[in-house]
Enzyme design. Sequence first.
Site, mmCIF file in Angstrom:
data_model
loop_
_atom_site.group_PDB
_atom_site.id
_atom_site.type_symbol
_atom_site.label_atom_id
_atom_site.label_comp_id
_atom_site.label_asym_id
_atom_site.label_seq_id
_atom_site.Cartn_x
_atom_site.Cartn_y
_atom_site.Cartn_z
ATOM 1 N N LYS A 173 -29.881 41.563 8.941
ATOM 2 C CA LYS A 173 -31.228 41.363 8.379
ATOM 3 C C LYS A 173 -32.262 42.050 9.257
ATOM 4 O O LYS A 173 -33.137 42.755 8.787
ATOM 5 C CB LYS A 173 -31.482 39.856 8.324
ATOM 6 C CG LYS A 173 -32.167 39.261 7.185
ATOM 7 C CD LYS A 173 -31.515 39.150 5.858
ATOM 8 C CE LYS A 173 -30.802 40.311 5.322
ATOM 9 N NZ LYS A 173 -29.878 40.044 4.259
ATOM 10 N N LYS B 146 -30.845 48.528 -3.708
ATOM 11 C CA LYS B 146 -30.491 47.138 -3.996
ATOM 12 C C LYS B 146 -29.091 47.027 -4.561
ATOM 13 O O LYS B 146 -28.365 46.088 -4.282
ATOM 14 C CB LYS B 146 -31.509 46.561 -4.986
ATOM 15 C CG LYS B 146 -31.313 45.095 -5.310
ATOM 16 C CD LYS B 146 -31.581 44.225 -4.108
ATOM 17 C CE LYS B 146 -31.377 42.750 -4.366
ATOM 18 N NZ LYS B 146 -31.273 42.008 -3.086
ATOM 19 N N GLU C 140 -31.869 46.044 9.238
ATOM 20 C CA GLU C 140 -32.110 46.755 7.978
ATOM 21 C C GLU C 140 -33.581 46.791 7.582
ATOM 22 O O GLU C 140 -34.023 47.743 6.972
ATOM 23 C CB GLU C 140 -31.240 46.209 6.840
ATOM 24 C CG GLU C 140 -31.603 44.827 6.364
ATOM 25 C CD GLU C 140 -30.760 44.357 5.192
ATOM 26 O OE1 GLU C 140 -30.283 45.179 4.406
ATOM 27 O OE2 GLU C 140 -30.579 43.130 5.065
ATOM 28 N N CYS D 12 -29.844 54.339 -8.185
ATOM 29 C CA CYS D 12 -30.868 55.021 -8.967
ATOM 30 C C CYS D 12 -31.242 54.128 -10.144
ATOM 31 O O CYS D 12 -30.515 53.200 -10.483
ATOM 32 C CB CYS D 12 -30.338 56.343 -9.486
ATOM 33 S SG CYS D 12 -29.657 57.382 -8.203
ATOM 34 N N ARG E 172 -34.493 49.563 -6.552
ATOM 35 C CA ARG E 172 -33.089 50.003 -6.560
ATOM 36 C C ARG E 172 -32.887 51.330 -5.830
ATOM 37 O O ARG E 172 -31.769 51.663 -5.468
ATOM 38 C CB ARG E 172 -32.618 50.183 -8.009
ATOM 39 C CG ARG E 172 -32.605 48.911 -8.807
ATOM 40 C CD ARG E 172 -32.208 49.195 -10.225
ATOM 41 N NE ARG E 172 -30.827 49.610 -10.311
ATOM 42 C CZ ARG E 172 -29.849 48.837 -10.745
ATOM 43 N NH1 ARG E 172 -30.101 47.616 -11.120
ATOM 44 N NH2 ARG E 172 -28.617 49.289 -10.807
ATOM 45 N N ASN F 141 -27.415 58.124 -13.501
ATOM 46 C CA ASN F 141 -26.981 57.249 -12.403
ATOM 47 C C ASN F 141 -25.478 57.410 -12.287
ATOM 48 O O ASN F 141 -24.782 57.465 -13.305
ATOM 49 C CB ASN F 141 -27.248 55.773 -12.721
ATOM 50 C CG ASN F 141 -28.704 55.415 -12.639
ATOM 51 O OD1 ASN F 141 -29.533 56.259 -12.330
ATOM 52 N ND2 ASN F 141 -29.008 54.159 -12.920
ATOM 53 N N GLY F 142 -24.956 57.419 -11.053
ATOM 54 C CA GLY F 142 -23.510 57.528 -10.865
ATOM 55 C C GLY F 142 -23.172 58.824 -10.151
ATOM 56 O O GLY F 142 -24.057 59.487 -9.598
ATOM 57 N N GLU G 138 -24.995 38.186 10.011
ATOM 58 C CA GLU G 138 -26.014 38.276 8.966
ATOM 59 C C GLU G 138 -27.413 38.404 9.573
ATOM 60 O O GLU G 138 -28.233 39.199 9.101
ATOM 61 C CB GLU G 138 -25.911 37.047 8.044
ATOM 62 C CG GLU G 138 -26.955 36.953 6.958
ATOM 63 C CD GLU G 138 -27.012 38.166 6.018
ATOM 64 O OE1 GLU G 138 -26.143 39.043 6.076
ATOM 65 O OE2 GLU G 138 -27.978 38.225 5.227
ATOM 66 N N TRP H 7 -31.797 57.634 -5.689
ATOM 67 C CA TRP H 7 -31.279 57.356 -4.350
ATOM 68 C C TRP H 7 -30.261 58.455 -4.105
ATOM 69 O O TRP H 7 -29.208 58.501 -4.740
ATOM 70 C CB TRP H 7 -30.627 55.972 -4.307
ATOM 71 C CG TRP H 7 -30.269 55.538 -2.928
ATOM 72 C CD1 TRP H 7 -31.086 54.910 -2.029
ATOM 73 C CD2 TRP H 7 -28.999 55.685 -2.278
ATOM 74 N NE1 TRP H 7 -30.402 54.671 -0.865
ATOM 75 C CE2 TRP H 7 -29.125 55.128 -0.983
ATOM 76 C CE3 TRP H 7 -27.772 56.227 -2.653
ATOM 77 C CZ2 TRP H 7 -28.074 55.099 -0.074
ATOM 78 C CZ3 TRP H 7 -26.732 56.201 -1.752
ATOM 79 C CH2 TRP H 7 -26.883 55.638 -0.469
ATOM 80 N N HIS I 122 -16.259 42.048 27.094
ATOM 81 C CA HIS I 122 -15.162 43.015 26.995
ATOM 82 C C HIS I 122 -15.688 44.427 26.721
ATOM 83 O O HIS I 122 -14.980 45.254 26.162
ATOM 84 C CB HIS I 122 -14.156 42.574 25.927
ATOM 85 C CG HIS I 122 -13.503 41.272 26.292
ATOM 86 N ND1 HIS I 122 -12.531 41.172 27.257
ATOM 87 C CD2 HIS I 122 -13.744 40.012 25.876
ATOM 88 C CE1 HIS I 122 -12.177 39.901 27.397
ATOM 89 N NE2 HIS I 122 -12.905 39.174 26.569
#
Length: 598
Positions: A475, A593, A478, A2, A27, A100-101, A471, A74, A494
């Site tokens: 990428k 973010k 997402e 947030c 964010r 925030n939190g 990675e 968020w 397997h």
Amino acid sequence: MCGIIGYIGSKMAAPLLLEGLQALEYRGYDSAGAALLQSGRLDIVRRAGRVENLKTPLNELAQGACVGIAHTRWATHGAPTEHNAHPHRSADARWAVVHNGIIENADALRDRLVADGVAFASETDTEVIPQLLARAEGAPLEALRQTLAQLAGSWALGILCAHAPDALFAACQSSPLLIGAAQDGMYLASDAAAFGDDVFALYRLNDGEMAVLRADSVAFYDSEGAPVRKEAAPFSRRAHGSDKGMYTHYMRKEIDEQPDAVRRTLAQFFSDAGALRLPALLPSSPRRVFLIACGSAYHACVTAKYVIEELAAVPCEAWVASEFRYAMPLIGKGDVAVFVSQSGETADTLAALRLATVHGAHTVGIVNVPDSAIARACALVLPTLAGAEIAVATTKAYSAQLAVLYALAAHWAQAGGQECTDFLDELRRLPEKISAALTSEARAKAVAQEIHKEEHAYFIGRGVDYATALEGSLKLKEISYLHSEAYPAGELKHGTISLIAPGTPVIALACTARLLPKTAANIREVTARGARVFALTGAGADQNTLDAEQIIAVPTAHPLLMPSLSVIPLQLLAYHVAALRGCDIDKPKNLAKSVTVE
Ligand code: F6R
């Protein structure tokens, strides 16, 4: 996650709050809201979705208010709806709070308040704060002190009280909060990116502290309410530059910034004569190295495990921070624990750092935000100098993290008497090679054309190629929402190979010359089942050797440095697939973010 912005001064608050919210939107962007305080009245406006949705209603509400707080959310507790958006207000409409939190004891506090007859208007953990403030006694600062004493968890708070029209209150515990002094007022923000151009000095609130901002002053207090002295640090918004320039997306711009980010980062570790120089505080012969991080930063750690063990022969473990913090890791004195984080605020990485510190490990931070919580808590910081990264999906910070990890590996190799001259020679040339890798864009775009309508894709590779496959796959999924998985090339058979059907795209990394025949054999296993293979190679192999439909050539370098080069076309592939699918590239859905909750 947030974002918080607040202002008190002589300017109209609404446009400043909107600008701040827009700068913070990277964010978190589920919903947004603002509260304005004027003539003892608190007006609140909130909207689900993007900050854009708040623009008109906030401007209509403004009418000259010079004090306000705002928030971009968020969601953690409660759906991203208008009624769960911040600011939250007390039932008596006297207090408005942005947070925030996470308030960990919110359920117990809410039960108690409800039993006392308080009516709640949201499902959030935050709403307990204004409700507690309304029931506390004394002047506003004392009410805040009493309220904070009842909370457990993490918070960065911006608070307005209708009975204190010339003040903006703030408090922080395990969540960053900054105060910016400007010519015409004071700002409050969870991220300096939200400050107005006129901010010239910056204060950081420490855990447990409170602040009272007024139009021309700010006062700080500890958790008991005793005054605290604080020095301001000079601040210039320009130094935090976050302009998209001629690019359509921050991500594309940041991909292009990688040669410079890596050049700047490496320059810290080489003397003018070209010798590798790491800080004396770095232990030269660790018993073991633990590399700990989340997401892409974890993938940098997986890469580094291969590199450090092969180059320096030091035993090394790569851990996802959220696993490390609840495992019983056998870590202690003599071990080095390396924490890798772009934001330096990731809650799980920070918790893992605290655990490693308690166990007596020597802690090293590889962090992009110099004054972040992780940077401040580590015994030693080896900064990444990638500059502000705005796109939610990391690119340049990831490349800078790899660069620092390579320097660390070479340092431990030299200290242990291992030969690494070739590696170091090539490391110095890495920025140029990354520039050359950027010319793969046309090929990456062509592959994007081929796969963008698919639902699933698989990435395979061996050794460091596997780390890069992780990675590349992250990428892609997402930002484009095309489901993908990464596997060690030899592992597919397997189980996962049962998902390979005629036409399934497989992106095969074959950049490690010594493993080429092995990876080529794994590629044949999937083409035999109808997969369409798109191969990346710097090892000089051709389409036939690799049985691939298309090849993306990557410049060659020392085999352990190839991840810095092969990741570039994978970033570009993800970018172009996302563009073709019409995705919001810089702000993928559900992501934030800076992940400041567990
Ligand atoms: C993916 C991405 C995330 C972050 C992760 C850790 O593109 O950016 O996976 O790498 O959330 O964040 P930091 O590096 O800030 O600790």
